[in-house]
Design a protein around this motif. Structure first.
Motif, short mmCIF file in Angstrom:
data_model
loop_
_atom_site.label_atom_id
_atom_site.label_comp_id
_atom_site.label_asym_id
_atom_site.label_seq_id
_atom_site.Cartn_x
_atom_site.Cartn_y
_atom_site.Cartn_z
N UNK A 166 0.90 -1.25 0.03
CA UNK A 166 -0.14 0.00 0.14
C UNK A 166 0.93 1.20 -0.15
N UNK A 167 0.51 2.23 -0.55
CA UNK A 167 1.25 3.68 -0.44
C UNK A 167 1.61 4.11 0.80
N UNK A 168 2.58 4.71 0.98
CA UNK A 168 2.72 5.15 2.29
C UNK A 168 1.91 6.33 2.73
N UNK A 169 1.51 7.17 1.92
CA UNK A 169 0.77 8.26 2.31
C UNK A 169 -0.58 7.75 2.83
N UNK A 170 -1.33 6.89 2.13
CA UNK A 170 -2.64 6.45 2.71
C UNK A 170 -2.42 5.70 3.77
N UNK A 171 -1.40 4.80 3.91
CA UNK A 171 -1.01 4.09 5.14
C UNK A 171 -0.68 4.87 6.41
N UNK A 172 -0.23 5.95 6.13
CA UNK A 172 0.06 7.07 7.44
C UNK A 172 -1.44 7.77 7.64
N UNK A 173 -2.01 8.04 6.59
CA UNK A 173 -3.27 8.70 6.74
C UNK A 173 -4.08 7.96 7.61
#
Length: 156
Positions: free
Chosen positions: A118-125
């Motif tokens: 999964x892309x880092x941005x959505x995971x962090x969000x």
């Protein structure tokens, strides 16, 4: 004077405990509020930050590992697997983020999300939203006297 000093260190203890893998901020914040009689807002912030920093480390380390792994393999994926990946990112990632802290642990859920590329941005969000939700929910329950873990406030 000594009580004030110990209380200040208690906030640091909440932060450190929440940063430990497999120790969730939702549990630590209840200990801080119910057992140590800490300020609910400050304890919530410290527990959230402790757990969140660990999630950041997991996500960034997995992101580096995924980049290295994809450079080494160089394999392209089929249209079917690309579609499955997009569906996971859109629908599965929020579910993993919100159920993960309660079922398997925040760091493990973040690791699984990154393992599934999964892309880092959505995971962090989504992990940040989930951590905030669970930490605030358990902090409010502890502050308003809901006895979640069989604990009672020490000053009662």
């Amino acid at each position: 004077m000594i009580a004030e000093f110990l209380k200040e260190w208690s906030y640091l203890a909440v932060f450190v405990l929440a940063a430990l893998p497999w120790v969730e901020s939702a549990f630590v914040v209840v200990l801080g509020i119910a057992m140590l009689n800490l300020n609910p807002v400050a304890a919530t912030i410290m527990a959230f930050l402790g757990n969140w920093i660990t999630v950041l480390l997991v996500v960034f380390l997995f992101d580096r590992w995924n980049a290295w792994r994809s450079k080494r393999s160089g394999a392209s994926e089929s249209k079917r697997s690309e579609r499955a990946y997009r569906l996971f990112v859109r629908y599965g990632l929020p579910g993993l983020a919100f159920l993960g802290p309660i079922l398997i642990g925040t760091e493990i859920a973040a690791g699984f999300a990154m393992l599934f590329k999964a892309p880092r941005g959505p995971v962090l969000f989504w992990m940040t939203c989930s951590l905030a939700f669970w930490t605030i929910l358990f902090a409010a329950a502890a502050a308003y006297g809901v006895d979640l873990f069989g604990l009672t406030r020490m000053n009662q």
